[in-house]
Design a protein around this motif. Structure first.
Motif, mmCIF file in Angstrom:
data_model
loop_
_atom_site.group_PDB
_atom_site.id
_atom_site.type_symbol
_atom_site.label_atom_id
_atom_site.label_comp_id
_atom_site.label_asym_id
_atom_site.label_seq_id
_atom_site.Cartn_x
_atom_site.Cartn_y
_atom_site.Cartn_z
ATOM 1 N N THR A 193 -0.758 -21.911 3.035
ATOM 2 C CA THR A 193 0.539 -22.546 2.867
ATOM 3 C C THR A 193 1.226 -21.947 1.646
ATOM 4 O OG1 THR A 193 -0.175 -24.627 3.857
ATOM 5 C CG2 THR A 193 1.710 -24.730 2.369
ATOM 6 N N VAL A 194 2.501 -21.629 1.801
ATOM 7 C CA VAL A 194 3.284 -21.021 0.723
ATOM 8 C C VAL A 194 4.589 -21.790 0.584
ATOM 9 C CG1 VAL A 194 4.491 -18.950 -0.040
ATOM 10 C CG2 VAL A 194 2.277 -18.738 1.077
ATOM 11 N N GLU A 240 -4.850 -17.995 6.703
ATOM 12 C CA GLU A 240 -3.448 -18.334 6.526
ATOM 13 C C GLU A 240 -3.347 -19.346 5.384
ATOM 14 O OE1 GLU A 240 -0.465 -17.760 8.205
ATOM 15 O OE2 GLU A 240 -1.249 -16.236 9.575
ATOM 16 N N THR A 270 3.922 -20.308 5.741
ATOM 17 C CA THR A 270 2.565 -19.759 5.657
ATOM 18 C C THR A 270 2.612 -18.257 5.387
ATOM 19 O OG1 THR A 270 2.417 -19.325 8.031
ATOM 20 C CG2 THR A 270 1.629 -21.471 7.254
ATOM 21 N N ARG A 271 1.499 -17.759 4.876
ATOM 22 C CA ARG A 271 1.346 -16.322 4.671
ATOM 23 C C ARG A 271 -0.096 -15.945 4.983
ATOM 24 N NH1 ARG A 271 3.570 -11.259 3.937
ATOM 25 N NH2 ARG A 271 5.067 -11.938 2.362
ATOM 26 N N THR A 320 8.611 -19.780 7.180
ATOM 27 C CA THR A 320 7.543 -20.203 8.098
ATOM 28 C C THR A 320 6.576 -21.167 7.431
ATOM 29 O OG1 THR A 320 6.092 -18.344 7.497
ATOM 30 C CG2 THR A 320 7.668 -17.993 9.298
ATOM 31 N N ASP A 346 4.286 -15.513 -3.548
ATOM 32 C CA ASP A 346 3.997 -15.138 -2.165
ATOM 33 C C ASP A 346 2.853 -14.121 -2.166
ATOM 34 O OD1 ASP A 346 4.136 -14.740 0.527
ATOM 35 O OD2 ASP A 346 6.113 -13.796 0.531
ATOM 36 N N SER A 353 7.788 -15.915 4.412
ATOM 37 C CA SER A 353 6.735 -16.922 4.256
ATOM 38 C C SER A 353 7.293 -18.270 3.833
ATOM 39 C CB SER A 353 5.701 -16.449 3.225
ATOM 40 O OG SER A 353 6.309 -16.277 1.962
ATOM 41 N N HIS A 354 8.395 -18.282 3.103
ATOM 42 C CA HIS A 354 8.996 -19.551 2.704
ATOM 43 C C HIS A 354 9.662 -20.239 3.891
ATOM 44 C CE1 HIS A 354 9.299 -18.444 -1.864
ATOM 45 N NE2 HIS A 354 8.070 -18.429 -1.389
ATOM 46 N N GLU A 373 9.746 -9.476 12.406
ATOM 47 C CA GLU A 373 10.172 -10.753 11.849
ATOM 48 C C GLU A 373 10.904 -11.595 12.889
ATOM 49 O OE1 GLU A 373 12.036 -10.879 8.107
ATOM 50 O OE2 GLU A 373 10.564 -9.587 7.107
#
Length: 294
Positions: free
Chosen positions: A87-88, A85, A78-79, A76, A94, A73-74, A27
């Motif tokens: 968008t999140v 990939e 993205t997930r 960055t 998630d 993910s929140h 991370e």
């Protein structure tokens, strides 16, 4: 004094380890790369690169959010899920690796028209459509904000011309019939919510729990599926790993055949599916209209 990317990574790693974040090293590279605007896949090769001064303040903000257990993910935005990939945002669930079991199970049979109930980010529907160039689909959700995220993901993956997103409470505004219906509904019971990881408090609660026994969504999705499935169409739903017997029984009671349970990569029950036989199979005494003119 100039700062190099490796310093940011070490700073993030130390802070995340102190906070007890699992996978702190991985991370740390992701957060530092986002702060320094470096592609994540180049992070390991960029440790000696000098970074812009504002990267430090960005990273500090990212670390502060992650220490408060905001999902990575929140932060960055993205997930990675299946092969793309997505968008999140805090408005959608998630996507998790175990949900990829639903995708793999769907590919066991051909389909052209798919319905995704409770689509959220659209990751399930869009993953299916991206892998099947001749397929089209509909995604539904009760959340307008979630549908905005799904629409954005569809546009970014250049799939907008093959999907439609509707505001609908399960089947309430759905028309037509499909070869495949999929859903990852809220299946965590209200009692279980108290013991979940703190990251889940940042996700939409209605996407996680029915505020009851965790089975409420299946009681609507499974009996209602027949009206929206073509004969030999399939229904696939993700489940909690202890729910297989109860959900499979609902499939059988509702008239589905070939009811089966698929495990995820950890060997836990994850997806229940069945085939809709059609009216003729359930009521064989009723002859098709075409037979009257044979």
């Amino acid at each position: 004094m100039s700062q190099v990317f490796g310093d940011l990574v070490q700073q993030a790693k130390d802070a995340l380890e102190r906070a007890g974040i699992e996978g702190a090293a991985r991370e740390a590279r992701i957060l530092a790369a986002k702060a320094a605007d470096i592609p994540v896949d180049r992070a390991s090769l960029s440790f000696q690169e000098v970074v812009a001064r504002e990267a430090q303040s960005k990273l500090e903000a990212f670390i502060a959010s992650r220490v408060l257990r905001m999902p990575l993910s929140h932060i960055t935005g993205t997930r990675a899920f299946y092969t793309h990939e997505f968008t999140v945002t805090p408005d959608v669930l998630d996507p998790r690796p175990e949900t990829e079991t639903l995708i793999e199970t769907a590919f066991e049979s051909d389909f052209q028209h798919v319905l995704d109930l409770g689509t959220g980010s659209g990751c399930i529907l869009l993953s299916l459509l991206a892998a099947c160039p001749d397929a089209a689909g509909v995604g539904t959700d009760v959340s307008h904000r979630a549908l905005d995220v799904a629409l954005g993901n569809a546009a970014r993956l250049e799939l907008s011309d093959r999907c439609l997103f509707l505001t609908s409470d399960w089947y309430s505004d759905v028309e037509g019939q499909f070869d495949l219906i999929v859903s990852n509904p809220p299946y965590i019971s209200a009692e279980e919510m108290e013991d979940l990881q703190p990251e889940l408090t940042h996700e939409p609660r209605q996407a996680l729990t029915d505020e009851a026994d965790g089975l409420s969504a299946y009681r609507k999705i499974i009996p209602g599926a027949g009206a929206h499935l073509r004969p030999q169409g399939r229904l696939l739903v993700e489940i909690g790993w202890t729910q297989a017997d109860q959900v499979a029984a609902m499939f059988e009671t509702s008239g589905f055949t070939n009811v089966n349970v698929a495990p995820d990569l950890d060997g836990r029950d994850r997806v229940v599916g069945g085939i809709w036989p059609g009216v003729e199979a359930i009521f064989p005494q009723i002859r098709p209209i075409s037979a009257l003119f044979a």
